[in-house]
Design a protein around this motif. Structure first.
Motif, PDB file in Angstrom:
ATOM      1  N   PRO A   1       0.894  -0.932   0.022  1.00 55.41           N
ATOM      2  CA  PRO A   1       0.027   0.181  -0.065  1.00 55.41           C
ATOM      3  C   PRO A   1       0.756   1.553  -0.315  1.00 55.41           C
ATOM      4  N   GLY A   2       1.494   1.459  -0.035  1.00 59.22           N
ATOM      5  CA  GLY A   2       3.288   1.445   0.939  1.00 59.22           C
ATOM      6  C   GLY A   2       3.680   2.425  -0.714  1.00 59.22           C
ATOM      7  N   ASP A   3       3.423   1.774  -1.370  1.00 57.23           N
ATOM      8  CA  ASP A   3       3.568   2.366  -3.100  1.00 57.23           C
ATOM      9  C   ASP A   3       2.792   2.592  -3.882  1.00 57.23           C
ATOM     10  N   ASP A   4       1.743   1.924  -3.248  1.00 48.22           N
ATOM     11  CA  ASP A   4       0.723   3.193  -4.077  1.00 48.22           C
ATOM     12  C   ASP A   4       0.278   4.675  -3.721  1.00 48.22           C
ATOM     13  N   PHE A   5       0.489   4.772  -2.100  1.00 48.02           N
ATOM     14  CA  PHE A   5       0.074   5.886  -1.646  1.00 48.02           C
ATOM     15  C   PHE A   5       1.673   6.687  -2.554  1.00 48.02           C
ATOM     16  N   TYR A   6       3.088   5.848  -2.758  1.00 44.52           N
ATOM     17  CA  TYR A   6       3.429   6.787  -2.985  1.00 44.52           C
ATOM     18  C   TYR A   6       3.409   7.283  -4.712  1.00 44.52           C
ATOM     19  N   GLU A   7       2.552   6.482  -5.248  1.00 47.60           N
ATOM     20  CA  GLU A   7       2.091   6.663  -7.100  1.00 47.60           C
ATOM     21  C   GLU A   7       1.506   8.370  -6.181  1.00 47.60           C
ATOM     22  N   ALA A   8       0.131   8.054  -5.869  1.00 49.03           N
ATOM     23  CA  ALA A   8      -0.558   8.740  -5.647  1.00 49.03           C
ATOM     24  C   ALA A   8      -0.247  10.548  -5.358  1.00 49.03           C
ATOM     25  N   LEU A   9       1.100   9.759  -4.447  1.00 41.74           N
ATOM     26  CA  LEU A   9       1.503  11.441  -4.001  1.00 41.74           C
ATOM     27  C   LEU A   9       2.859  12.007  -5.322  1.00 41.74           C
ATOM     28  N   MET A  10       2.914  11.219  -5.849  1.00 46.32           N
ATOM     29  CA  MET A  10       3.788  12.066  -6.931  1.00 46.32           C
ATOM     30  C   MET A  10       2.662  12.624  -7.781  1.00 46.32           C
ATOM     31  N   GLU A  11       1.186  11.611  -8.030  1.00 49.88           N
ATOM     32  CA  GLU A  11       0.244  12.726  -9.081  1.00 49.88           C
ATOM     33  C   GLU A  11       0.178  13.744  -8.423  1.00 49.88           C
ATOM     34  N   ALA A  12       0.220  13.707  -7.040  1.00 48.27           N
ATOM     35  CA  ALA A  12      -0.679  14.826  -6.772  1.00 48.27           C
ATOM     36  C   ALA A  12       0.257  15.761  -6.806  1.00 48.27           C
ATOM     37  N   HIS A  13       1.488  15.915  -6.948  1.00 48.98           N
ATOM     38  CA  HIS A  13       2.387  17.331  -7.051  1.00 48.98           C
ATOM     39  C   HIS A  13       2.795  17.223  -8.749  1.00 48.98           C
ATOM     40  N   ARG A  14       2.436  16.505  -9.290  1.00 45.25           N
ATOM     41  CA  ARG A  14       2.727  16.273 -10.669  1.00 45.25           C
ATOM     42  C   ARG A  14       1.762  18.111 -11.113  1.00 45.25           C
ATOM     43  N   GLU A  15       2.641  18.588 -12.262  1.00 47.38           N
ATOM     44  CA  GLU A  15       2.573  19.852 -12.957  1.00 47.38           C
ATOM     45  C   GLU A  15       2.490  21.417 -11.254  1.00 47.38           C
ATOM     46  N   LEU A  16       3.254  21.082 -10.233  1.00 48.84           N
ATOM     47  CA  LEU A  16       2.986  22.174  -8.844  1.00 48.84           C
ATOM     48  C   LEU A  16       4.189  22.867  -9.103  1.00 48.84           C
ATOM     49  N   THR A  17       4.691  24.058  -9.212  1.00 48.42           N
ATOM     50  CA  THR A  17       5.589  24.428  -8.865  1.00 48.42           C
ATOM     51  C   THR A  17       6.392  23.882  -7.435  1.00 48.42           C
ATOM     52  N   ASP A  18       7.698  24.170  -7.540  1.00 49.71           N
ATOM     53  CA  ASP A  18       8.659  23.987  -6.457  1.00 49.71           C
ATOM     54  C   ASP A  18       8.375  24.352  -4.997  1.00 49.71           C
ATOM     55  N   GLU A  19       7.228  25.859  -5.205  1.00 50.94           N
ATOM     56  CA  GLU A  19       6.960  26.388  -4.361  1.00 50.94           C
ATOM     57  C   GLU A  19       5.661  25.655  -3.782  1.00 50.94           C
ATOM     58  N   GLU A  20       5.064  25.285  -4.304  1.00 49.61           N
ATOM     59  CA  GLU A  20       3.384  25.004  -4.514  1.00 49.61           C
ATOM     60  C   GLU A  20       3.573  23.999  -3.493  1.00 49.61           C
TER      61      GLU A  20
END
Length: 81
Positions: free
Chosen positions: A19-38
């Motif tokens: 499940p940690g792998d699934d969370f990591y994938e969701a976390l990376m998706e949440a960060h997609r297209e965000l600026t460094d500050e965001e």
């Protein structure tokens, strides 16, 4: 609760946690297209939300120790294989 991630009391053995792998994938998706500050702001909010959800100061302190020492020379924290 850290019990699922520890094999022996006093020793840290992290094992593969699917499940940690699934969370990591969701976390990376949440960060997609965000600026460094965001991205930093998202991480800060997420840390506070999860800390509030955990609600156990001893577990949070242990997590801080693990996160602070992970990957540092001389650390006894062993990553999953």
């Amino acid at each position: 609760m850290t019990d699922p991630n520890f094999n022996e009391p006093g020793k840290r053995f992290f094992y593969s946690f699917v499940p940690g792998d699934d969370f990591y994938e969701a976390l990376m998706e949440a960060h997609r297209e965000l600026t460094d500050e965001e991205s930093l702001a998202l991480n800060a909010r997420l840390i506070l939300v999860l800390a509030n959800h955990i609600g156990d100061l001893s577990v949070l302190r242990e997590a801080l120790v693990v996160a602070s020492g992970y990957g540092r020379p001389g650390s006894d924290i062993v990553p999953a294989k």
